[in-house]
Design a protein around this motif. Structure first.
Motif, mmCIF file in Angstrom:
data_model
loop_
_atom_site.group_PDB
_atom_site.id
_atom_site.type_symbol
_atom_site.label_atom_id
_atom_site.label_comp_id
_atom_site.label_asym_id
_atom_site.label_seq_id
_atom_site.Cartn_x
_atom_site.Cartn_y
_atom_site.Cartn_z
ATOM 1 N N GLN A 1 0.809 -1.227 0.000
ATOM 2 C CA GLN A 1 0.000 0.000 0.000
ATOM 3 C C GLN A 1 0.842 1.277 0.000
ATOM 4 O OE1 GLN A 1 -2.440 -0.765 3.512
ATOM 5 N NE2 GLN A 1 -4.154 -1.362 2.181
ATOM 6 N N ARG A 2 2.148 1.152 -0.195
ATOM 7 C CA ARG A 2 3.025 2.318 -0.122
ATOM 8 C C ARG A 2 4.186 2.151 -1.102
ATOM 9 N NH1 ARG A 2 4.735 6.141 3.974
ATOM 10 N NH2 ARG A 2 6.987 6.487 3.960
ATOM 11 N N ALA A 3 4.483 3.220 -1.816
ATOM 12 C CA ALA A 3 5.608 3.212 -2.746
ATOM 13 C C ALA A 3 6.460 4.451 -2.496
ATOM 14 C CB ALA A 3 5.126 3.190 -4.189
ATOM 15 N N VAL A 4 7.769 4.237 -2.371
ATOM 16 C CA VAL A 4 8.724 5.337 -2.214
ATOM 17 C C VAL A 4 9.613 5.339 -3.443
ATOM 18 C CG1 VAL A 4 10.522 6.372 -0.785
ATOM 19 C CG2 VAL A 4 8.691 5.024 0.285
ATOM 20 N N ALA B 1 1.557 3.666 -13.255
ATOM 21 C CA ALA B 1 2.493 2.545 -13.186
ATOM 22 C C ALA B 1 2.312 1.690 -11.938
ATOM 23 C CB ALA B 1 3.927 3.061 -13.245
ATOM 24 N N MET B 2 1.802 2.254 -10.850
ATOM 25 C CA MET B 2 1.723 1.535 -9.589
ATOM 26 C C MET B 2 0.520 0.586 -9.544
ATOM 27 S SD MET B 2 4.244 2.318 -7.676
ATOM 28 C CE MET B 2 5.614 3.216 -8.415
ATOM 29 N N PRO B 3 0.696 -0.564 -8.909
ATOM 30 C CA PRO B 3 -0.459 -1.443 -8.688
ATOM 31 C C PRO B 3 -1.570 -0.702 -7.961
ATOM 32 C CG PRO B 3 1.586 -2.581 -8.154
ATOM 33 C CD PRO B 3 1.940 -1.155 -8.395
ATOM 34 N N ALA B 4 -2.802 -1.120 -8.189
ATOM 35 C CA ALA B 4 -3.960 -0.381 -7.701
ATOM 36 C C ALA B 4 -4.026 -0.301 -6.182
ATOM 37 C CB ALA B 4 -5.245 -1.016 -8.247
ATOM 38 N N SER B 5 -3.439 -1.247 -5.470
ATOM 39 C CA SER B 5 -3.538 -1.243 -4.005
ATOM 40 C C SER B 5 -2.606 -0.204 -3.360
ATOM 41 C CB SER B 5 -3.208 -2.624 -3.449
ATOM 42 O OG SER B 5 -1.835 -2.945 -3.657
ATOM 43 N N VAL B 6 -1.649 0.328 -4.116
ATOM 44 C CA VAL B 6 -0.700 1.292 -3.553
ATOM 45 C C VAL B 6 -1.412 2.631 -3.390
ATOM 46 C CG1 VAL B 6 1.485 2.497 -3.867
ATOM 47 C CG2 VAL B 6 1.255 0.100 -4.593
ATOM 48 N N GLU B 7 -1.635 3.033 -2.147
ATOM 49 C CA GLU B 7 -2.379 4.253 -1.834
ATOM 50 C C GLU B 7 -1.459 5.428 -1.510
ATOM 51 O OE1 GLU B 7 -5.210 7.125 -0.823
ATOM 52 O OE2 GLU B 7 -5.327 5.309 -2.061
ATOM 53 N N THR B 8 -0.338 5.183 -0.850
ATOM 54 C CA THR B 8 0.553 6.265 -0.418
ATOM 55 C C THR B 8 1.755 6.367 -1.352
ATOM 56 O OG1 THR B 8 -0.094 5.967 1.899
ATOM 57 C CG2 THR B 8 1.957 7.157 1.469
ATOM 58 N N PHE B 9 1.925 7.553 -1.921
ATOM 59 C CA PHE B 9 3.077 7.828 -2.769
ATOM 60 C C PHE B 9 4.045 8.721 -1.983
ATOM 61 C CE2 PHE B 9 0.427 7.747 -6.963
ATOM 62 C CZ PHE B 9 0.228 6.386 -6.804
ATOM 63 N N ARG C 1 -2.924 8.700 -3.012
ATOM 64 C CA ARG C 1 -3.379 8.471 -4.381
ATOM 65 C C ARG C 1 -4.833 8.891 -4.572
ATOM 66 N NH1 ARG C 1 -1.998 2.774 -7.322
ATOM 67 N NH2 ARG C 1 -2.593 3.279 -9.477
ATOM 68 N N THR C 2 -5.652 8.641 -3.563
ATOM 69 C CA THR C 2 -7.063 9.037 -3.648
ATOM 70 C C THR C 2 -7.188 10.543 -3.852
ATOM 71 O OG1 THR C 2 -7.694 7.194 -2.227
ATOM 72 C CG2 THR C 2 -9.272 9.016 -2.440
ATOM 73 N N ASP C 3 -6.352 11.314 -3.150
ATOM 74 C CA ASP C 3 -6.392 12.770 -3.307
ATOM 75 C C ASP C 3 -5.959 13.184 -4.711
ATOM 76 O OD1 ASP C 3 -7.210 13.157 -0.663
ATOM 77 O OD2 ASP C 3 -5.133 13.191 0.060
ATOM 78 N N ILE C 4 -4.958 12.503 -5.257
ATOM 79 C CA ILE C 4 -4.492 12.822 -6.605
ATOM 80 C C ILE C 4 -5.604 12.567 -7.614
ATOM 81 C CG2 ILE C 4 -2.813 12.234 -8.394
ATOM 82 C CD1 ILE C 4 -0.893 11.423 -6.119
#
Length: 702
Positions: free
Chosen positions: A333-336, A361-369, A387-390
């Motif tokens: 749920q997080r990508a850095v 590019a990110m899998p759908a479950s990744v919420e925090t960038f 991601r929801t805010d974006i």
């Protein structure tokens, strides 16, 4: 010395008139409203000032000639009420011993403050200091009022001292010496508003939205010019005609003092407005909104190679935006991501384009960038978005997503650099120009040639760098000034470097950058640091990502290089260094104080104040005071100057991180001289911190 073709670096010298050419070529935005400028480059009639002020953040360059006097003035509206100007003048047919081949060259600074703005019932009122730091040739003070009436008529009246009180005096306040200061550069506070005072005034009529005619009664008797030059004006009445082009450029013609004719051109620039909003870069990719319920799918976490596939997809997406992906830490749920931004001068635009690419590019479950921009291999900050805010706010003003964004220290936050990106080699071959101005024997000298530059990145934070120059022509080596001074000649031998340094190893260094701890940034540079010095330079900077304050220390041990600028050294060596404090005051104002020891062994402090705009333009001033006496320093008395940073995106019409800084200062002197080392930390660190990111956030969605 000026080196205009070196992108992103401070240029040591420039012809004042050359700035007018740069501004004209850049064709910046026309300021709001219309203000007439006088022969001194200030808001005024012909020779006399008015109480009008230029729109906030207006930069003006005026080139004027009347009779035997030619003046080039750079003015800046520092705040809506406060403005300043620097002027370089040449008086022909001048008989004083201070003249060179019959021409007397003079530098002067002005300040003016608008006490009252104009309303329906009262005039605007401004108080001004003319030539308050200089020889005093143009020294004068004034209080002036201006009121506009119907049908484009504006009336001005005021009282002046000094030059502006030399004709038709009606009174006196104390005594005032008329003696010119031989070395100049000292504030003439003991003369302000002293001596005879006299009235002046005039009227202007805006014939239409382009043309203005004006007449004035001058209180300047041109006493010095009557004595030491060939001025023989017969009347205090002056008349002028202004024509303002659509670009904001003002062309003026004058008949002055009964028998003098004059002309001037003024380039006016609104530094707050971009010439081409957003530049000519292509539009970013749209945000990819996830299907309903897709965020709950974690099946991809079991797929072999999914992380590498995601990295390659994002790498390609960012490369299409001119950005470099160097690392990725991917969780359910997080990508850095670790990025490098070689393209966008507006850092928020780079962050926004990275966020858009991540939604694709990110899998759908990744919420925090978490986006970690790096400079010279060091992580500057961690910008965290949801991601929801974006997805939800893509078509809303950028300040909405800013309120949802968290910026934190990136110490140990950046993922490791992917294999295969380093080592990296780059090179360039480009022309260069070096200028030296304000030498009375030759006001403008120049060298020009070619520069070969190369960088080899051994690792993300370890760089070998060098540049070689080959002069094609010029006359910097013709300077024969032999100023007497008790200070070591740490800068004044520049002509010898020009004579013998052809070709020259301009720089040859190894630099290492790091993050030694939370909120800490470091730099270590060794080698031939600049054209005159080699040695070791170290720097440590402390800055919190959300603080306007930064503190730093720099220590250097250097030896003076041989004049041929090859590998040898001369017998002068010294320790030099400074403790520095930086503060962002808001509204684009940045202050800096440096306290320490300079190259000549003198000890003191440098005070700097700059105003910077989100589009990359910057205007600032500095002054250095050390324990070197005014006599030891020489002409100019102490080191001071003005600098104007010109973003190359204005010239190129597309996104660019490059900008050239034109620095205007007195003759090169040995007092207050600092080492010219590349990549000092504060500039690169603060760009990715608050409040700078907040100021630039308007381009997040560009």
């Amino acid at each position: 010395m000026l080196d205009f073709f070196r992108s992103g670096k401070v240029l040591k010298r420039s012809s004042v008139s050359g700035i007018a050419l740069v501004l004209a070529l850049a064709s910046p935005a026309m300021p709001e409203g219309r203000v007439s400028y006088n022969l001194y480059g200030s808001p005024g009639l012909v020779d006399m000032p008015t109480a009008n002020e230029s729109p906030d953040a207006t930069l003006t360059t005026t080139i004027s000639k009347v009779g035997d006097a030619q003046r080039t003035t750079i003015g800046f509206q520092i705040t809506p009420r406060l403005s300043g100007a620097f002027r370089y003048s040449g008086l022909s047919n001048y008989t004083s011993p201070a003249s060179v081949k019959g021409v007397y060259y003079d530098r002067s600074f002005d300040l003016r403050y608008n006490l009252l703005t104009e309303t329906a019932s009262r005039p605007a009122v401004t108080i001004g200091l003319q030539d308050f730091i200089g020889t005093g040739l143009y020294g004068g003070e004034y209080v002036v009022a201006t009121k506009s009436f119907a049908k484009g008529i504006t009336v001005t009246g005021g009282v002046g001292w000094g030059r502006l009180g030399s004709h038709g005096a009606i009174g006196k306040t104390g005594t005032r010496t008329a003696e010119l200061l031989g070395q100049g550069g000292i504030p003439t506070y003991d003369r302000w508003f002293r001596g005879d005072f006299a009235p002046f005034g005039g009227v202007s009529w805006a014939v239409n939205d382009r043309m203005t005619v004006k007449a004035e009664y001058s209180s300047d008797n041109y006493t010095t010019e009557r004595k030491d030059a060939q001025f023989n004006g017969t009347s205090p009445w002056n008349f002028g005609l202004d024509y303002t082009f659509k670009s904001g450029t003002q062309l003026s013609l004058y008949h002055a003092y009964g028998n003098q004719f004059g002309a001037q051109v003024t380039f006016a620039t609104d530094l707050r407005s971009a010439k081409i909003p957003g530049g000519l870069e292509k539009a970013p990719v749209p945000v990819l909104v996830r299907p309903v319920g897709a965020a709950k799918d974690l099946g991809w976490t079991q797929e072999a190679g999914k992380r590498d596939a995601t990295f390659q997809a994002l790498k390609a997406g960012l490369a299409n935006e001119g950005l470099v992906l160097e690392g990725l830490d991917l969780k359910a749920q997080r990508a850095v991501v670790r990025i490098r931004n070689p393209r966008y001068g507006n850092e928020a635009e780079a962050i926004g384009r990275t966020a858009r690419a991540m939604t694709r590019a990110m899998p759908a479950s990744v919420e925090t960038f978490v986006i970690v921009p790096t400079v010279n291999g060091s992580a500057m900050s961690g910008v965290e978005l949801q991601r929801t805010d974006i997805e939800r706010l893509e078509h809303v003003e950028a300040k909405a997503i800013l309120q949802k964004t968290v910026v934190r220290d990136a110490f140990k936050l950046a993922p490791p650099v992917e294999k295969g990106i380093y080592p990296k080699f780059t090179w360039s071959l480009a022309p260069y120009t070096k200028l030296s101005v304000f030498d009375p024997n030759s006001p403008v000298r120049a060298d020009f040639g070619a520069r070969l530059k190369a960088d080899f990145w051994v690792a993300p934070n370890l760089r070998l760098s060098g540049s070689i120059t080959k002069k094609v022509g010029g006359n910097l080596d013709k300077s024969n000034r032999n100023d007497k001074s008790n200070l070591p000649r740490v800068r004044t031998d520049y002509a010898k470097y020009s004579i013998q340094g052809d070709p020259a190893i301009e720089r040859l260094t190894m630099s290492a950058y790091g993050r030694p701890g939370p909120n800490l940034y470091s730099r270590f540079t060794v080698g031939y640091l600049e054209e005159m010095y080699g040695g070791v330079s170290t720097e440590l900077l402390w800055k919190r990502v959300n603080s306007p304050l930064a503190l730093g220390v720099e220590l250097n041990y250097v030896k003076q290089r041989d004049f041929d600028q090859m590998f040898g050294f001369r017998n002068y060596e010294t320790f030099t260094g400074h403790a520095s404090a930086y503060y962002a005051f808001g509204n684009g104002f940045h202050g800096q104080v440096d306290v320490g020891q300079y190259l000549a062994g003198d000890v003191g402090a440098t005070l700097s104040l700059d105003r910077e705009f989100a589009n990359g333009w910057r205007v600032g001033a500095y002054a250095t005071f050390t324990d070197a006496s005014f006599e030891d320093f020489g002409e100019g008395s102490f080191d001071k100057g003005i600098r104007i940073a010109i973003p190359m995106q204005w010239v190129l019409g597309t996104a660019s991180r490059q900008r050239n800084t034109v620095q205007i200062q007195s003759l090169t002197r040995d007092g207050g001289a600092r080492l010219s080392v590349n990549d000092r930390l504060y500039e690169q660190v603060r760009d990715y911190h608050q409040p700078e990111l907040d100021k630039q956030w308007g381009k997040f969605w560009r």
